[in-house]
Design a protein around this motif. Structure first.
Motif, PDB file in Angstrom:
ATOM      1  N   SER A 140      -9.920   8.169  -1.104  1.00 19.79           N
ATOM      2  CA  SER A 140     -10.106   6.979  -1.939  1.00 19.79           C
ATOM      3  C   SER A 140      -8.841   6.618  -2.719  1.00 19.79           C
ATOM      4  O   SER A 140      -8.833   5.640  -3.452  1.00 19.79           O
ATOM      5  CB  SER A 140     -11.273   7.189  -2.906  1.00 19.79           C
ATOM      6  OG  SER A 140     -10.960   8.221  -3.825  1.00 19.79           O
ATOM      7  N   ASN A 141      -7.772   7.382  -2.560  1.00 18.91           N
ATOM      8  CA  ASN A 141      -6.537   7.113  -3.298  1.00 18.91           C
ATOM      9  C   ASN A 141      -5.672   6.044  -2.647  1.00 18.91           C
ATOM     10  O   ASN A 141      -4.543   5.831  -3.042  1.00 18.91           O
ATOM     11  CB  ASN A 141      -5.721   8.394  -3.461  1.00 18.91           C
ATOM     12  CG  ASN A 141      -5.247   8.965  -2.136  1.00 18.91           C
ATOM     13  OD1 ASN A 141      -5.668   8.526  -1.074  1.00 18.91           O
ATOM     14  ND2 ASN A 141      -4.379   9.957  -2.193  1.00 18.91           N
ATOM     15  N   GLY A 142      -6.189   5.366  -1.642  1.00 17.56           N
ATOM     16  CA  GLY A 142      -5.440   4.307  -0.987  1.00 17.56           C
ATOM     17  C   GLY A 142      -4.989   4.639   0.420  1.00 17.56           C
ATOM     18  O   GLY A 142      -4.490   3.773   1.128  1.00 17.56           O
ATOM     19  N   ASN A 191       3.710   7.955  -1.431  1.00 18.49           N
ATOM     20  CA  ASN A 191       3.058   6.770  -0.875  1.00 18.49           C
ATOM     21  C   ASN A 191       3.940   6.097   0.178  1.00 18.49           C
ATOM     22  O   ASN A 191       4.493   5.028  -0.033  1.00 18.49           O
ATOM     23  CB  ASN A 191       2.692   5.777  -1.982  1.00 18.49           C
ATOM     24  CG  ASN A 191       1.761   6.388  -3.000  1.00 18.49           C
ATOM     25  OD1 ASN A 191       0.972   7.261  -2.679  1.00 18.49           O
ATOM     26  ND2 ASN A 191       1.855   5.938  -4.222  1.00 18.49           N
ATOM     27  N   PRO A 211      -7.164   2.596   3.225  1.00 19.23           N
ATOM     28  CA  PRO A 211      -6.727   1.213   3.478  1.00 19.23           C
ATOM     29  C   PRO A 211      -5.357   1.152   4.169  1.00 19.23           C
ATOM     30  O   PRO A 211      -5.130   0.296   5.021  1.00 19.23           O
ATOM     31  CB  PRO A 211      -6.671   0.585   2.084  1.00 19.23           C
ATOM     32  CG  PRO A 211      -7.571   1.403   1.247  1.00 19.23           C
ATOM     33  CD  PRO A 211      -7.496   2.789   1.819  1.00 19.23           C
ATOM     34  N   ALA A 212      -4.473   2.067   3.823  1.00 17.38           N
ATOM     35  CA  ALA A 212      -3.151   2.088   4.460  1.00 17.38           C
ATOM     36  C   ALA A 212      -3.279   2.448   5.941  1.00 17.38           C
ATOM     37  O   ALA A 212      -2.623   1.841   6.793  1.00 17.38           O
ATOM     38  CB  ALA A 212      -2.227   3.069   3.746  1.00 17.38           C
ATOM     39  N   LEU A 231       0.816  -1.211   0.000  1.00 18.25           N
ATOM     40  CA  LEU A 231       0.000   0.000   0.000  1.00 18.25           C
ATOM     41  C   LEU A 231       0.853   1.266   0.000  1.00 18.25           C
ATOM     42  O   LEU A 231       0.451   2.298  -0.538  1.00 18.25           O
ATOM     43  CB  LEU A 231      -0.927   0.012   1.216  1.00 18.25           C
ATOM     44  CG  LEU A 231      -2.029  -1.046   1.233  1.00 18.25           C
ATOM     45  CD1 LEU A 231      -2.640  -1.156   2.622  1.00 18.25           C
ATOM     46  CD2 LEU A 231      -3.096  -0.702   0.202  1.00 18.25           C
ATOM     47  N   CYS A 232       2.018   1.201   0.632  1.00 19.94           N
ATOM     48  CA  CYS A 232       2.914   2.355   0.768  1.00 19.94           C
ATOM     49  C   CYS A 232       4.320   1.955   0.327  1.00 19.94           C
ATOM     50  O   CYS A 232       5.235   1.830   1.157  1.00 19.94           O
ATOM     51  CB  CYS A 232       2.929   2.852   2.209  1.00 19.94           C
ATOM     52  SG  CYS A 232       1.342   3.444   2.799  1.00 19.94           S
TER      53      CYS A 232
END
Length: 109
Positions: free
Chosen positions: A79-81, A41, A84-85, A25-26
């Motif tokens: 919503s760009n991730g 990220n 979840p991260a 994710l990152c």
């Protein structure tokens, strides 16, 4: 000899760097304090407070650490991730009894 508070920082960094889901994710990495130039990220960790806990006689019986750990990604939408991260960071750290700071025994991670 007193334990080194930097060992707790290192343990938090290690557990986050060791999580493959968080790394996906990152992919920019995990940084303490300040990320490298041009990285996107990534996870950023900062120790907000550290204090010795003392009893009525002034004897230290433990220490409390408070960290800010966040996912940093470009854009203004969650919503760009980043959501979840952030959830993965919480999953990795909340109640993680595998954190193993050298010179410390965890009372409550």
């Amino acid at each position: 000899m007193a334990a080194d508070p930097g060992a707790v920082d290192a343990a938090v960094i290690a557990v986050l760097r060791g999580d493959s889901e968080l790394a996906a994710l990152c992919p920019g990495g995990v940084f303490y304090g300040l990320a490298s130039d041009g990285v996107e990220n990534f996870v950023l960790i900062g120790r907000l407070t550290h204090e010795d806990n003392r009893d009525m006689q002034g004897t230290a019986y433990g220490e409390t650490f408070l960290y800010l750990v966040k996912a940093v990604m470009p854009g203004t939408s969650s919503s760009n991730g980043v959501r979840p991260a952030a959830l993965r960071i919480r999953t990795v750290l909340d109640g993680n009894a595998t954190l193993a700071p050298e010179g410390y025994v965890l009372q409550r991670p």
